[in-house]
Enzyme design. Structure first.
Site, PDB file in Angstrom:
ATOM      1  N   ASP A  76     -38.801  29.977 -50.854  1.00 39.13           N
ATOM      2  CA  ASP A  76     -39.243  30.223 -52.242  1.00 39.13           C
ATOM      3  C   ASP A  76     -38.642  31.477 -52.873  1.00 39.13           C
ATOM      4  O   ASP A  76     -39.138  31.963 -53.889  1.00 39.13           O
ATOM      5  CB  ASP A  76     -40.778  30.315 -52.288  1.00 39.13           C
ATOM      6  CG  ASP A  76     -41.424  28.949 -52.136  1.00 39.13           C
ATOM      7  OD1 ASP A  76     -40.887  27.979 -52.701  1.00 39.13           O
ATOM      8  OD2 ASP A  76     -42.462  28.864 -51.464  1.00 39.13           O
ATOM      9  N   ASP A  78     -38.706  20.609 -54.546  1.00 36.55           N
ATOM     10  CA  ASP A  78     -38.932  21.893 -55.223  1.00 36.55           C
ATOM     11  C   ASP A  78     -37.814  22.900 -54.931  1.00 36.55           C
ATOM     12  O   ASP A  78     -37.503  23.776 -55.742  1.00 36.55           O
ATOM     13  CB  ASP A  78     -40.253  22.555 -54.765  1.00 36.55           C
ATOM     14  CG  ASP A  78     -41.380  21.594 -54.467  1.00 36.55           C
ATOM     15  OD1 ASP A  78     -41.099  20.450 -54.090  1.00 36.55           O
ATOM     16  OD2 ASP A  78     -42.541  22.003 -54.581  1.00 36.55           O
TER      17      ASP A  78
HETATM   18  N1  GLY Z   1     -43.454  24.533 -55.124  1.00 32.69           N
HETATM   19  C1  GLY Z   1     -44.797  24.171 -54.890  1.00 32.69           C
HETATM   20  C2  GLY Z   1     -45.380  23.342 -55.957  1.00 32.69           C
HETATM   21  O1  GLY Z   1     -44.727  22.844 -56.827  1.00 32.69           O
HETATM   22  O2  GLY Z   1     -46.587  23.173 -55.929  1.00 32.69           O
END
Ligand code: GLY
Length: 403
Positions: free
Chosen positions: A119, A179
């Site tokens: 992330d 993501d």
């Molecule tokens: N990246 C985590 C979400 O979209 O909840």
């Protein structure tokens, strides 16, 4: 001529009106944050100490009792609030927003060494990345480069992707989630900043491998693809936050749209542009998309129309569509119409009342319904992509007016 002019000025008003609202609402958020930090509970302090988490930094959402959920820097959402403050500075050019944004950004620096998560882009590019773009601060630049170096330690050339999650027990061997596409923007930037093509090559490899393995025949995306790290083979395709392995989790579709649009901007690779167009078509021709274009949390959720919406998917989608309209001129009219409809409907029906909801801008997002948390709540990333979408809309209109 007159109609073009009035359409533009009407749209400019909605941008201005939302930034005026956001200026007041974010001031309220800052007050609420101060009091949440001062009043952190013993239980929270104890939990942080037990888990060796850093101080609470920035807001993420509301707890079930309505209190403010603040997160330590390692949380994937820690960079969105400073990002919002940088967008306020970008729009207003008012130095007070710059000072506030700087404050909320510099508390994240330790994350540049955190190689335990994919992330990095969400945390560091939304905060330091926007800060560097707007100020040219060389300290931010070094922190971003270090962050990119840390992120690429998670790349496995056999798989061709950056690993998303650790600590997944026996469930997955090498999980990659849709993501993760958003974290590539930091890597493209790092190659531009350093001249080292390693970052770029890793980002392109990740995007191409994801394009090959994450999408179904109807162009919807799986959430998680699990790989064999020794051979690079796909082991399984399933979900974590969606309704079912075969369902289309709404935010995942938004991440894909945003990710491939950004990858096209950074590389000019036609496949990426085409994929973005295919994802947009999937989202907007889906029979379960409500008339106001704010999706249910999963396109295949079982109790539609009695399911919560996900405003965060809508704002991320709108922001991506404004950008996509610049590259796919043939479909630009449609993309702008969809994005404008989302922005108008959010402004009318999904905004928080001024000075309510601890200063969040938007209501009705959903983080992970089946996991039982963040259901029909404000989420900081919904607000971040809302402000970004408004800025992109304004910049598009400015360019149209001077053409
Ligand atoms: N990246 C985590 C979400 O979209 O909840």
């Amino acid at each position: 001529m007159v109609s073009v002019f009035s359409a533009c000025s009407k749209q400019k008003d909605i941008v201005q009106e939302n930034f005026d609202f956001s200026a007041k609402q974010l001031k309220h958020a800052l007050k609420e944050m101060k009091s949440a930090l001062e009043n952190e509970t013993d239980a929270s302090i104890h939990e942080r100490a037990l888990n060796a988490w850093s101080e609470l930094t920035n807001p993420r959402s509301l707890e079930a009792d309505g209190s403010l959920l603040m997160v330590p820097s390692k949380d994937w959402c820690s960079g969105f609030f400073p990002g919002e403050l940088w967008y306020m500075y970008e729009y207003t050019k008012d130095e007070q927003w710059k000072r506030l944004a700087h404050r909320r950004t510099i508390i994240l620096e330790r994350e540049k060494f955190n190689g335990k998560t994919h992330d990095m882009g969400f945390k560091m590019y939304c905060s330091y990345g926007n800060g560097y773009r707007l100020t040219g601060d060389t300290a931010y630049r070094s922190i971003l480069i270090r962050s990119a170096q840390t992120l690429i330690t998670r790349f496995n050339p056999k798989v061709g992707c950056i690993r998303s999650w650790d600590n997944v027990g026996s469930k997955w061997k090498y999980p990659v989630i849709i993501d993760n596409m958003l974290n590539l923007e930091l890597l493209f930037w790092a190659t531009r900043a350093t001249g080292d093509s390693t970052f770029y090559n890793i980002a392109v490899s990740h995007a191409k491998t994801t394009l090959k393995n994450h999408f179904r025949a109807d162009n919807s995306s799986f959430h998680v693809v699990d790989y064999n790290p020794e051979t690079g083979e796909v082991i399984q395709k399933n979900t974590h936050q969606g309704y079912a392995h075969e369902s289309a989790w709404s935010r995942g579709q938004a991440w894909g749209l945003y990710g491939y649009t950004m990858c096209y901007r950074e590389t000019g690779i036609p496949d990426f542009l085409e994929q973005a167009g295919r994802i947009a078509r999937f989202i907007f021709t889906n029979p379960n998309l409500p008339e106001d274009l704010i999706p249910y949390w999963d396109c295949n959720a079982p109790d539609i129309p009695n399911e919560p919406r996900d405003v965060s998917a809508a704002t991320c989608t709108a922001s991506a569509l404004y950008e996509l309209s610049k590259y796919d001129r043939e479909n630009a009219g449609k993309y702008l119409e969809w994005a404008n409809t989302i922005i108008e409907n959010i402004t009318k029906n999904y905004r928080a009342e001024l000075n309510s909801h601890k200063g969040f801008l938007l209501l009705h997002s959903t983080g992970a319904k089946l996991l039982g948390f963040e259901i029909d709540v404000p989420l900081v990333y919904a607000d971040y992509y809302f402000l970004e979408a408004l800025l992109r809309k304004k910049n598009l209109e400015f360019n149209i007016n001077i053409e």
